[in-house]
Design a protein around this motif. Structure first.
Motif, PDB file in Angstrom:
ATOM      1  N   HIS A 126     -45.777 -50.703 104.949  1.00 58.03           N
ATOM      2  CA  HIS A 126     -45.597 -50.031 103.645  1.00 58.03           C
ATOM      3  C   HIS A 126     -44.218 -49.932 103.190  1.00 58.03           C
ATOM      4  CE1 HIS A 126     -49.562 -48.119 103.567  1.00 58.03           C
ATOM      5  NE2 HIS A 126     -49.598 -48.537 104.853  1.00 58.03           N
TER       6      HIS A 126
ATOM      7  N   ARG B  13     -29.486 -54.841  96.689  1.00 60.88           N
ATOM      8  CA  ARG B  13     -30.383 -53.550  96.567  1.00 60.88           C
ATOM      9  C   ARG B  13     -30.246 -52.293  97.346  1.00 60.88           C
ATOM     10  NH1 ARG B  13     -36.947 -53.695  97.545  1.00 60.88           N
ATOM     11  NH2 ARG B  13     -36.273 -54.138  99.583  1.00 60.88           N
TER      12      ARG B  13
ATOM     13  N   PRO C  31     -30.989 -60.189 103.480  1.00 58.31           N
ATOM     14  CA  PRO C  31     -31.617 -58.874 103.940  1.00 58.31           C
ATOM     15  C   PRO C  31     -30.320 -58.205 104.756  1.00 58.31           C
ATOM     16  CG  PRO C  31     -33.222 -60.229 104.384  1.00 58.31           C
ATOM     17  CD  PRO C  31     -32.014 -61.195 103.955  1.00 58.31           C
TER      18      PRO C  31
ATOM     19  N   GLY D 218     -34.276 -52.647 104.833  1.00 57.88           N
ATOM     20  CA  GLY D 218     -34.836 -53.308 103.170  1.00 57.88           C
ATOM     21  C   GLY D 218     -33.999 -53.578 102.272  1.00 57.88           C
TER      22      GLY D 218
ATOM     23  N   THR E 200     -39.899 -48.259  99.464  1.00 51.29           N
ATOM     24  CA  THR E 200     -38.479 -48.382  99.196  1.00 51.29           C
ATOM     25  C   THR E 200     -38.474 -48.319  97.596  1.00 51.29           C
ATOM     26  OG1 THR E 200     -37.854 -50.081 100.897  1.00 51.29           O
ATOM     27  CG2 THR E 200     -36.593 -50.216  98.856  1.00 51.29           C
ATOM     28  N   GLU E 201     -39.354 -48.729  96.842  1.00 50.58           N
ATOM     29  CA  GLU E 201     -39.610 -48.670  95.388  1.00 50.58           C
ATOM     30  C   GLU E 201     -39.689 -47.191  95.118  1.00 50.58           C
ATOM     31  OE1 GLU E 201     -39.043 -50.754  93.091  1.00 50.58           O
ATOM     32  OE2 GLU E 201     -38.223 -52.057  95.070  1.00 50.58           O
TER      33      GLU E 201
ATOM     34  N   TYR F 149     -39.116 -59.726 108.620  1.00 50.37           N
ATOM     35  CA  TYR F 149     -38.847 -58.890 107.366  1.00 50.37           C
ATOM     36  C   TYR F 149     -37.422 -59.150 107.396  1.00 50.37           C
ATOM     37  CZ  TYR F 149     -38.257 -55.096 104.429  1.00 50.37           C
ATOM     38  OH  TYR F 149     -37.979 -54.086 103.580  1.00 50.37           O
ATOM     39  N   THR F 150     -36.514 -58.925 108.305  1.00 45.71           N
ATOM     40  CA  THR F 150     -35.259 -58.914 108.276  1.00 45.71           C
ATOM     41  C   THR F 150     -34.333 -60.269 108.280  1.00 45.71           C
ATOM     42  OG1 THR F 150     -34.789 -58.795 110.673  1.00 45.71           O
ATOM     43  CG2 THR F 150     -34.918 -56.792 109.425  1.00 45.71           C
TER      44      THR F 150
ATOM     45  N   GLU G 111     -41.772 -51.897 101.824  1.00 48.30           N
ATOM     46  CA  GLU G 111     -41.343 -52.349 100.245  1.00 48.30           C
ATOM     47  C   GLU G 111     -41.954 -51.215  99.332  1.00 48.30           C
ATOM     48  OE1 GLU G 111     -39.527 -54.887  98.986  1.00 48.30           O
ATOM     49  OE2 GLU G 111     -38.878 -54.894 101.053  1.00 48.30           O
ATOM     50  N   SER G 112     -43.326 -50.486  99.553  1.00 45.00           N
ATOM     51  CA  SER G 112     -43.688 -49.588  98.528  1.00 45.00           C
ATOM     52  C   SER G 112     -43.012 -48.424  98.909  1.00 45.00           C
ATOM     53  CB  SER G 112     -44.895 -49.546  98.643  1.00 45.00           C
ATOM     54  OG  SER G 112     -45.541 -49.019 100.095  1.00 45.00           O
TER      55      SER G 112
ATOM     56  N   THR H 198     -30.448 -55.092 100.574  1.00 50.98           N
ATOM     57  CA  THR H 198     -30.124 -56.768 100.721  1.00 50.98           C
ATOM     58  C   THR H 198     -28.463 -56.705 100.047  1.00 50.98           C
ATOM     59  OG1 THR H 198     -30.739 -56.766  98.187  1.00 50.98           O
ATOM     60  CG2 THR H 198     -32.098 -57.473  99.920  1.00 50.98           C
TER      61      THR H 198
ATOM     62  N   VAL I 177     -31.297 -49.005  98.960  1.00 51.07           N
ATOM     63  CA  VAL I 177     -32.621 -48.372  99.433  1.00 51.07           C
ATOM     64  C   VAL I 177     -32.662 -46.922  99.514  1.00 51.07           C
ATOM     65  CG1 VAL I 177     -33.335 -50.575 100.387  1.00 51.07           C
ATOM     66  CG2 VAL I 177     -32.252 -48.881 101.912  1.00 51.07           C
TER      67      VAL I 177
END
Length: 371
Positions: free
Chosen positions: A245, A280, A170, A163, A250-251, A48-49, A247-248, A165, A282
């Motif tokens: 979960h 981005r 990342p 999460g 984070t949004e 992920y990172t 990414e969701s 960037t 977070v």
């Protein structure tokens, strides 16, 4: 209306079945230290990172100390880090006899100001430790350029910005090493303490793993002085679920932040968080700036609106680092300590809750300004 600063229970209920199943599997296996669940989470976190390696540890503070130890930082060495941050970043170095040298921050991002960092470099400097504060990356290009020029390590304190960037990279992937905290309130939070070290250097990965396990690669064979700092399997199982979960989550945070922005956009007395164009944000915290903060805090407390001050006292003014006798002058750091106020921010925040929070903040802010 019941408003939480961080709604951990609401988030748990959202993914309850997955969490409960993952915990039950660990309990059924009775493999609580290390094991396949921890290894699986480490692989997923590294992927992920975009780091080559992730090493799970007991907490974020241990992650920092182990990173310093793996780099050989010790008595008399200096690390450069912001004064506007949680004490762990500096404390972990001081425990090893190293000297935290505090630099000022960029007033927009609250992260290290590269020009201030450059002024702090001495022959004893061994590392620069940028903190990606409140969910936003520090300006890494000039920081890594300075590190390269002076042959310094860069350790990203990524406790608050997993999460996030920086120019599509990342957070946690740009330094010599990086550290994570999985304290329950973090964007990727465990149900207890937890942390991790990230690196793409195989020698630092080996060294870090040894340090976490009493300084040895094999049982009863100790090669270096180390610690007992391991991420347990129950926390790894929970984190493995929550990472899926992230990414969701984070949004959801970014959507909530955008709504706060819209609610405050016409209020000159409130300065909303700045999102730098390089990456981005977070939103680990949603931190505004206000004048007459103490009066506003009192008013919000009376109205039952949760809030936080991160951080009221800069590290260079803490008693352990000299307190008021410290002659360091960091004007942007001290101004931030006087003005910042964090509002509720989490994955379960509703527009109705935000509207009530904003109404109370705006009412009390404009009343205080014009009273």
């Amino acid at each position: 209306m019941n408003i939480q600063m961080v709604d951990l229970r609401g988030q748990y209920l959202r993914i309850k079945d997955e969490i409960d199943a993952a915990v039950a599997q660990v309990l059924d296996s009775s493999h609580f230290i290390r094991g396949p669940v921890v290894s699986r989470f480490e692989v997923a976190l590294a992927e992920y990172t975009k780091a080559e390696y992730a090493i799970g540890v007991a907490n974020g503070t241990d992650a920092l100390q182990i990173a310093y130890m793996a780099l050989g930082i010790g008595p008399g060495d200096e690390i450069i880090t912001p004064s506007f941050t949680f004490i762990a970043t500096a404390e972990a170095a001081a425990l090893l006899g190293a000297v935290p040298v505090f630099a000022d921050i960029d007033p927009d991002t609250f992260c290290l100001d590269p020009a201030s960092v450059e002024a702090c470099i001495t022959p004893r400097t061994r590392a620069i430790v940028p903190v990606h504060l409140f969910g936003q990356s520090a300006d890494m290009d000039p920081i890594t350029a300075l590190a390269s020029q002076h042959n310094l390590a860069v350790i990203e304190d990524n406790a608050q910005a997993i999460g996030g960037t920086y120019k599509d990279m990342p957070t946690g992937s740009m330094g010599t090493m990086a550290t994570c905290s999985f304290f329950p309130s973090k964007n990727l939070g465990a149900y207890g303490d937890g942390g991790a070290i990230l690196t793409s250097d195989p020698e630092l990965e080996t060294q870090s793993r040894m340090i976490t396990n009493h300084g040895g690669r094999h049982k009863y064979r100790n090669e270096v002085i180390g610690l007992n700092s391991r991420l347990d399997a129950l926390q790894a199982a929970i984190l493995e679920v929550k990472l899926r979960h992230l990414e969701s989550f984070t949004e959801r945070r970014r959507t909530a932040a955008a709504y706060y922005h819209s609610l405050f956009e016409d209020v000159d007395e409130i300065v909303c968080p700045h999102e730098a164009p390089w990456g981005r944000h977070v939103y680990h915290q949603y931190v505004i700036r206000v004048k007459k903060r103490e009066e506003l805090v009192n008013s919000l407390s009376q109205a039952g609106i949760p809030h936080g001050i991160y951080y009221p006292v800069p590290l260079h003014r803490q008693p352990v680092f000299g307190g008021e006798s410290n002659q360091k002058v960091l004007p942007e750091t001290e101004r931030a300590c006087d003005e910042v106020l964090a509002l509720p921010m989490h994955t379960e925040l509703t527009p109705a809750q935000q509207e009530l929070i904003a109404e109370k903040v705006i009412d009390h802010t404009t009343h205080l300004i014009y009273a």
